[in-house]
Design a protein around this motif. Structure first.
Motif, PDB file in Angstrom:
ATOM      1  N   PRO B 419       8.772  47.042  42.216  1.00 55.56           N
ATOM      2  CA  PRO B 419       9.059  45.667  41.805  1.00 55.56           C
ATOM      3  C   PRO B 419       9.882  44.878  42.816  1.00 55.56           C
ATOM      4  O   PRO B 419      10.687  45.426  43.558  1.00 55.56           O
ATOM      5  N   ASN B 420       9.647  43.577  42.813  1.00 54.16           N
ATOM      6  CA  ASN B 420      10.460  42.635  43.583  1.00 54.16           C
ATOM      7  C   ASN B 420      11.783  42.482  42.840  1.00 54.16           C
ATOM      8  O   ASN B 420      11.814  42.118  41.672  1.00 54.16           O
ATOM      9  N   LEU B 421      12.882  42.764  43.506  1.00 50.42           N
ATOM     10  CA  LEU B 421      14.164  42.842  42.800  1.00 50.42           C
ATOM     11  C   LEU B 421      14.975  41.549  42.843  1.00 50.42           C
ATOM     12  O   LEU B 421      16.121  41.525  42.412  1.00 50.42           O
ATOM     13  N   SER B 422      14.372  40.482  43.382  1.00 47.51           N
ATOM     14  CA  SER B 422      15.091  39.214  43.388  1.00 47.51           C
ATOM     15  C   SER B 422      15.265  38.738  41.949  1.00 47.51           C
ATOM     16  O   SER B 422      14.283  38.558  41.221  1.00 47.51           O
ATOM     17  N   GLY B 423      16.498  38.575  41.519  1.00 46.39           N
ATOM     18  CA  GLY B 423      16.778  38.125  40.156  1.00 46.39           C
ATOM     19  C   GLY B 423      16.714  39.249  39.137  1.00 46.39           C
ATOM     20  O   GLY B 423      16.652  38.991  37.933  1.00 46.39           O
ATOM     21  N   PHE B 424      16.745  40.491  39.594  1.00 46.39           N
ATOM     22  CA  PHE B 424      16.688  41.624  38.672  1.00 46.39           C
ATOM     23  C   PHE B 424      17.818  41.531  37.642  1.00 46.39           C
ATOM     24  O   PHE B 424      18.967  41.268  37.990  1.00 46.39           O
ATOM     25  N   GLY B 425      17.470  41.737  36.363  1.00 44.91           N
ATOM     26  CA  GLY B 425      18.482  41.717  35.325  1.00 44.91           C
ATOM     27  C   GLY B 425      18.686  40.341  34.712  1.00 44.91           C
ATOM     28  O   GLY B 425      19.397  40.202  33.730  1.00 44.91           O
ATOM     29  N   THR B 426      18.068  39.285  35.291  1.00 47.57           N
ATOM     30  CA  THR B 426      18.180  37.959  34.674  1.00 47.57           C
ATOM     31  C   THR B 426      17.116  37.816  33.591  1.00 47.57           C
ATOM     32  O   THR B 426      16.122  38.551  33.569  1.00 47.57           O
ATOM     33  N   ALA B 427      17.321  36.834  32.716  1.00 51.39           N
ATOM     34  CA  ALA B 427      16.371  36.610  31.625  1.00 51.39           C
ATOM     35  C   ALA B 427      14.991  36.273  32.196  1.00 51.39           C
ATOM     36  O   ALA B 427      13.965  36.735  31.687  1.00 51.39           O
ATOM     37  N   GLU B 428      14.958  35.487  33.278  1.00 50.51           N
ATOM     38  CA  GLU B 428      13.667  35.095  33.867  1.00 50.51           C
ATOM     39  C   GLU B 428      12.917  36.328  34.359  1.00 50.51           C
ATOM     40  O   GLU B 428      11.705  36.460  34.172  1.00 50.51           O
ATOM     41  N   TRP B 429      13.643  37.210  35.025  1.00 50.13           N
ATOM     42  CA  TRP B 429      12.996  38.403  35.587  1.00 50.13           C
ATOM     43  C   TRP B 429      12.428  39.255  34.450  1.00 50.13           C
ATOM     44  O   TRP B 429      11.285  39.701  34.490  1.00 50.13           O
ATOM     45  N   ILE B 430      13.217  39.458  33.390  1.00 43.42           N
ATOM     46  CA  ILE B 430      12.782  40.322  32.277  1.00 43.42           C
ATOM     47  C   ILE B 430      11.614  39.675  31.543  1.00 43.42           C
ATOM     48  O   ILE B 430      10.653  40.348  31.158  1.00 43.42           O
ATOM     49  N   GLU B 431      11.675  38.333  31.402  1.00 42.16           N
ATOM     50  CA  GLU B 431      10.573  37.628  30.751  1.00 42.16           C
ATOM     51  C   GLU B 431       9.260  37.848  31.495  1.00 42.16           C
ATOM     52  O   GLU B 431       8.203  38.040  30.885  1.00 42.16           O
ATOM     53  N   GLY B 432       9.337  37.825  32.819  1.00 45.22           N
ATOM     54  CA  GLY B 432       8.144  38.062  33.631  1.00 45.22           C
ATOM     55  C   GLY B 432       7.607  39.469  33.424  1.00 45.22           C
ATOM     56  O   GLY B 432       6.389  39.693  33.378  1.00 45.22           O
ATOM     57  N   LEU B 433       8.521  40.413  33.260  1.00 38.85           N
ATOM     58  CA  LEU B 433       8.104  41.805  33.040  1.00 38.85           C
ATOM     59  C   LEU B 433       7.394  41.942  31.696  1.00 38.85           C
ATOM     60  O   LEU B 433       6.470  42.742  31.542  1.00 38.85           O
ATOM     61  N   LEU B 434       7.838  41.123  30.730  1.00 33.63           N
ATOM     62  CA  LEU B 434       7.278  41.232  29.381  1.00 33.63           C
ATOM     63  C   LEU B 434       6.051  40.334  29.211  1.00 33.63           C
ATOM     64  O   LEU B 434       5.655  40.046  28.086  1.00 33.63           O
ATOM     65  N   ASP B 435       5.495  39.897  30.344  1.00 30.30           N
ATOM     66  CA  ASP B 435       4.328  39.025  30.303  1.00 30.30           C
ATOM     67  C   ASP B 435       3.104  39.844  30.699  1.00 30.30           C
ATOM     68  O   ASP B 435       3.074  40.431  31.786  1.00 30.30           O
ATOM     69  N   PRO B 436       2.088  39.935  29.831  1.00 28.13           N
ATOM     70  CA  PRO B 436       0.926  40.776  30.159  1.00 28.13           C
ATOM     71  C   PRO B 436       0.210  40.316  31.421  1.00 28.13           C
ATOM     72  O   PRO B 436      -0.486  41.098  32.059  1.00 28.13           O
ATOM     73  N   GLU B 437       0.392  39.026  31.763  1.00 26.95           N
ATOM     74  CA  GLU B 437      -0.262  38.520  32.975  1.00 26.95           C
ATOM     75  C   GLU B 437       0.381  39.106  34.237  1.00 26.95           C
ATOM     76  O   GLU B 437      -0.281  39.293  35.241  1.00 26.95           O
ATOM     77  N   SER B 438       1.690  39.313  34.171  1.00 21.95           N
ATOM     78  CA  SER B 438       2.379  39.660  35.419  1.00 21.95           C
ATOM     79  C   SER B 438       2.917  41.092  35.463  1.00 21.95           C
ATOM     80  O   SER B 438       3.280  41.563  36.533  1.00 21.95           O
ATOM     81  N   ILE B 439       2.971  41.800  34.333  1.00 18.92           N
ATOM     82  CA  ILE B 439       3.634  43.106  34.361  1.00 18.92           C
ATOM     83  C   ILE B 439       2.962  44.071  35.340  1.00 18.92           C
ATOM     84  O   ILE B 439       3.630  44.834  36.034  1.00 18.92           O
ATOM     85  N   ALA B 440       1.622  43.996  35.432  1.00 18.81           N
ATOM     86  CA  ALA B 440       0.945  44.889  36.376  1.00 18.81           C
ATOM     87  C   ALA B 440       0.691  44.197  37.715  1.00 18.81           C
ATOM     88  O   ALA B 440      -0.011  44.715  38.573  1.00 18.81           O
ATOM     89  N   GLY B 441       1.300  43.005  37.885  1.00 12.36           N
ATOM     90  CA  GLY B 441       1.106  42.243  39.120  1.00 12.36           C
ATOM     91  C   GLY B 441       2.053  42.703  40.211  1.00 12.36           C
ATOM     92  O   GLY B 441       2.887  43.582  40.008  1.00 12.36           O
ATOM     93  N   PRO B 442       1.946  42.066  41.393  1.00 13.11           N
ATOM     94  CA  PRO B 442       2.731  42.516  42.557  1.00 13.11           C
ATOM     95  C   PRO B 442       4.236  42.367  42.379  1.00 13.11           C
ATOM     96  O   PRO B 442       4.999  43.076  43.006  1.00 13.11           O
ATOM     97  N   ARG B 443       4.670  41.429  41.495  1.00 10.70           N
ATOM     98  CA  ARG B 443       6.104  41.232  41.364  1.00 10.70           C
ATOM     99  C   ARG B 443       6.742  42.369  40.550  1.00 10.70           C
ATOM    100  O   ARG B 443       7.929  42.652  40.690  1.00 10.70           O
ATOM    101  N   TYR B 444       5.949  43.007  39.692  1.00 17.52           N
ATOM    102  CA  TYR B 444       6.508  44.052  38.837  1.00 17.52           C
ATOM    103  C   TYR B 444       5.866  45.405  39.112  1.00 17.52           C
ATOM    104  O   TYR B 444       6.125  46.007  40.151  1.00 17.52           O
ATOM    105  N   PHE B 445       4.982  45.865  38.214  1.00 18.56           N
ATOM    106  CA  PHE B 445       4.521  47.245  38.311  1.00 18.56           C
ATOM    107  C   PHE B 445       3.250  47.423  39.138  1.00 18.56           C
ATOM    108  O   PHE B 445       2.702  48.528  39.203  1.00 18.56           O
ATOM    109  N   GLY B 446       2.751  46.346  39.772  1.00 15.58           N
ATOM    110  CA  GLY B 446       1.585  46.521  40.633  1.00 15.58           C
ATOM    111  C   GLY B 446       1.926  47.541  41.705  1.00 15.58           C
ATOM    112  O   GLY B 446       3.089  47.651  42.116  1.00 15.58           O
ATOM    113  N   HIS B 447       0.972  48.287  42.184  1.00 14.56           N
ATOM    114  CA  HIS B 447       1.157  49.311  43.225  1.00 14.56           C
ATOM    115  C   HIS B 447       2.015  50.483  42.739  1.00 14.56           C
ATOM    116  O   HIS B 447       2.426  51.302  43.544  1.00 14.56           O
TER     117      HIS B 447
END
Lengths: 188, 620
Positions: B419-447
């Motif tokens: 995962p891209n760790l910029s903003g790790f632990g902020t509400a925005e970062w966690i919200e992105g993780l909990l988004d089905p569009e982005s959780i498997a994307g490059p910013r989070y769990f992709g690769h």
């Protein structure tokens, strides 16, 4: 010898003796640092895990040791930087011996005037930012009109097995070398 | 009373006759603006001695105190001004020296019987440059120390005497305390003594042989005082005014404190750029041609000029001198311009310069705020998460993790596989993780193997089961806010009492409807062992433990871990850890945005409970 000559001679002698009395310790004091040699030993240290190195991609690591600056000793300081280049000889070969990875270590001190050697933009070549001396990943000088008088200084380097962690470590012996010479001479 | 004292003094010193003699001096060819260069140099020297003595009252030469003492001088406006004058006057001195040299060359003022004036003046030139070179590194800045390192090595590559010379100058094998002490000794004691000796000879010879060579239209003989004096005063005042303006407006630069741990791209000062450039054309064994042979040849040629000139016809002599001035001027200008031009077009060099400037600003800001610890000013930057955090991250984490914002600004991973760790632990970062569009994307769990893991499928399932996707998003946002509150990031905690209720709702959702605690532990709910602990998620302690050993019980035990290495597995065997506790501390504080800022980037930081967070949290 008459009295007059004797007095001239005595004056000269006493003057010279006085000058030597002050001059010799003075010069000895100034030169003391030039001749003060401390036994220097290579700093042997594990600097990286083999699994963190990728073939053909140089990595710079710091060497931590004690640094002495005249009257101050810094017990834990980064005393130098080392470029590690991993080479997996002949990946096409099936023989186990050829699969054995090797790691080469070079000090990042430029043999020319001692600036810190970095990587160029492509990451495939070492370059010194001061006078643009370029080196290949095996440390050899590249190109004509290279300012470096010799290749990058290689350091003793071996792979040691860490049985607890089931991993290989790169262990290097960090030393410093005289700059500006065509030969590699250890700094005393 | 005064009259009686001056009579008494005159009877013993005969000073009136001396003054009368000075007043009676005449200029055979009349006053000229050309002749002002000498007096301007003299008064600049007086200014340098005056400001230098003032600076000496505060400056302290040693690697731990030099930068700090210079910064201390800079903290008072008068100190900054005095140092600025000293700095700019040094540059002005070199320019005026060249003007004076040209004037003497053009007017042929070196001819017999004035050879000694010429020779002492010429010897002052290398002395003057040595004076400047020994002064520049005294502030123990990154740039200054790198310069003296290279200059020491240049001295060291002189045949035969080189190594001993280098040793004497540097005071040992490596640049350090003794280097500064010796430079200081040279700068304030030895070189001034030598310079004053040469200057005394120079001026006594001028006094003996007259201010200017006789000849020419001798009919215009004019007294020196006040006709020439007024011109001198005008030029000196103009030069000093310019120097004062520069000192007031810009001040002398102060680079970041030298740290042997940081790479440097040293360049010489502008007056040595021509030699720096010249060296490009002489490599290998020929290098000494550029570094010693050519400068020595030029000096020898100038030394022999009075005798050379005598053998030439007057017009040939004038032509030769015009050629020297034009040739040297053009050569100097061309080499200097080529060198600067090359650096302007060198992106890597420009980047290094920009980074050095940022580092200098940061060091001064930290020194202003925290003062300098006994270990020296370099320590300020080493203990600063904002400086060391990204540096450590780039070395140890950026093989897999990026730390870049939405525009891609920041540190980009070599082979992004975490995962891209910029903003790790902020509400925005966690919200992105909990988004089905982005959780498997490059910013989070992709690769990573988690792209197909339970977490990703659980999030997808939540959305698949939800009757109202927007309502679910609202719930996930509350959960993200509750989790972000766990991190207790400074300055980023949600503000206001409204969020207090949001966090409570979010907590209830985590343990209830959203089913997080089926796998995760969250305070008193759920079990450890299959997924990371959400208690204190993203907090200082959580991150420190996670980086130390991601396979720990609280995170990804056993084969739950993807590829993240343990950076400090065993505190009892620090030699085997990739990062020391201090290094992990710096990375963690940087990831959490915990550092001192001179101007807070966020309006009045508050914590989750709405109370004001003391800004000093970051400046610890």
């Amino acid at each position: 010898m008459n009295r007059r000559d004797l007095l001239k001679w005595v004056s000269g002698l006493l003057g010279t003796a006085s000058a030597l009395l002050m001059g010799v310790p003075g010069i000895a004091y100034v030169l003391a640092d030039v001749f003060r040699r401390r036994p220097s030993q290579a700093t042997v240290q594990r600097v990286a895990r083999l699994s963190d190195l990728k073939p053909g991609r140089p990595v710079q690591v710091g060497v931590v040791g004690s640094r002495r600056d005249a009257w101050t000793v810094y017990p834990d300081e980064v005393i130098g930087h080392v470029w590690l280049v991993r080479r997996d000889t002949d990946p096409a070969s099936d023989a186990a011996a050829d699969k054995q990875p090797t790691v080469a270590a070079f000090t990042s001190v430029c043999p020319h005037l001692g600036c810190t050697i970095g990587l160029d933009a492509t990451g495939r070549r070492f370059v010194c930012p001061c006078h643009r001396a370029e080196f290949a990943l095996d440390g050899q000088r590249v190109g004509n009109g290279n300012h470096a008088p010799r290749a990058m200084d290689g350091l003793e380097c071996r792979l040691v097995r860490d049985d607890d962690a089931d991993d290989w470590w790169v262990e290097i012996a960090y030393e410093k070398f005289e700059r500006g010479l065509t030969r590699k001479v250890r700094r005393a | 009373m005064i009259r009686r004292f001056s009579d008494w003094l005159d009877a013993r010193t005969d000073y009136r006759r001396f003054l009368a003699h000075l007043r009676g001096r005449t200029l055979p060819t009349g006053p000229s603006w050309w002749f002002t260069s000498a007096s301007c140099l003299f008064w600049l020297l007086v200014v340098q001695v005056f400001t230098g003595l003032l600076l000496m009252t505060t400056y302290s030469p040693s690697t731990t105190s030099a930068w700090a003492s210079v910064h201390y001088i800079e903290q008072s406006p008068a100190g900054a001004f005095v140092r600025g004058v000293h700095y700019f006057a040094a540059h002005a001195f070199i320019i005026l020296f060249a003007v004076h040299l040209v004037r003497v060359l053009v007017t042929g003022a070196f001819r017999a019987p004035r050879e000694l004036i010429w020779l002492t003046g010429l010897l002052l030139m290398p002395l003057l440059l040595a004076w400047a070179v020994t002064g520049n590194p005294l502030c123990a800045s990154q740039k200054g120390m790198a310069q003296i390192e290279v200059e020491g090595n240049i001295a060291g590559s002189t045949p035969v005497v080189g190594p001993a010379l280098r040793h004497l100058l540097v005071g040992g094998d490596e640049v350090g305390h003794l280097t500064l002490t010796r430079l200081y000794f040279l700068h304030v004691a030895l070189i001034p003594l030598l310079a004053l000796g040469l200057l005394a000879l120079h001026l006594s010879q001028v006094y003996r042989h007259g201010l200017t060579p006789a000849g020419g239209n001798a009919g215009r003989s004019t007294p020196y005082w006040p006709y020439q004096t007024a011109r001198n005063a005008a030029v000196v005042a103009a030069v000093l005014g310019g120097i004062a303006l520069l000192a007031w407006r810009y001040g002398a630069p102060l680079d970041a404190p030298a740290d042997p741990d940081l790479a440097q791209t040293p360049r010489p000062e502008w007056y040595f750029r021509c030699l720096f450039e010249l060296r490009r054309y002489f490599t290998g064994d020929w290098e000494f041609v550029a570094t010693s042979l050519l400068p020595a040849a030029v000096l020898t040629f100038f030394v022999s000029l009075p005798w050379l000139d005598r053998r030439l016809a007057p017009r040939a002599g004038l032509a030769l001198r015009a050629l020297i001035v034009a040739g040297a001027g053009a050569g100097f200008a061309w080499l200097t311009w080529s060198s600067f031009h090359r650096d302007w077009n060198d992106d890597q060099y420009q980047l290094a310069q920009a980074e050095a400037a940022d580092l200098a600003d940061r060091a001064r800001a930290l020194a202003d705020e925290q003062q300098v610890p006994p270990q020296g000013a370099a320590w300020l930057l080493r203990q600063d998460p904002k400086t060391r955090g990204p540096w450590l991250f780039a070395r140890h984490c950026a093989g897999c993790h990026s730390h870049a914002d939405a525009q891609g600004q920041g540190i980009l991973a070599a082979e992004p596989s975490a995962p891209n760790l910029s903003g790790f632990g902020t509400a925005e970062w966690i919200e992105g993780l909990l988004d089905p569009e982005s959780i498997a994307g490059p910013r989070y769990f992709g690769h990573t193997k988690f792209a197909e893991g339970d977490m990703a499928s659980h999030v997808r399932q939540l959305f698949a089961d939800a009757a109202d996707a927007e309502a679910l998003r609202g719930k996930l946002r509350l959960a993200a806010q509750a989790l972000a509150a766990e991190a207790e990031r400074p300055g980023l905690g949600a503000a206001g009492a409204q969020d207090e209720t949001a966090i409570a709702e979010g907590r209830a959702l985590i343990t209830g409807e959203l089913g997080c605690t089926d796998c995760h532990k969250f305070h008193d709910n759920g079990e450890l062992g299959s997924a990371p602990d959400l208690t204190g998620y993203g907090s200082y302690a959580w991150l420190t433990e996670m980086i130390g050993n991601p396979q720990g019980e609280r995170f990804y035990p056993g084969d739950h871990n993807d590829r993240m290495p343990a950076f400090a597995k065993d505190p009892h065997q620090p030699q085997r850890n990739l990062l020391s506790p201090q290094e992990i501390d710096l990375v963690v504080r940087w990831l959490r945005g915990e550092w001192y800022e001179p101007f807070p980037p966020f309006p009045a930081p508050t914590d989750a409970r709405g109370a004001s967070v003391p800004r000093q949290v970051a400046g610890r």
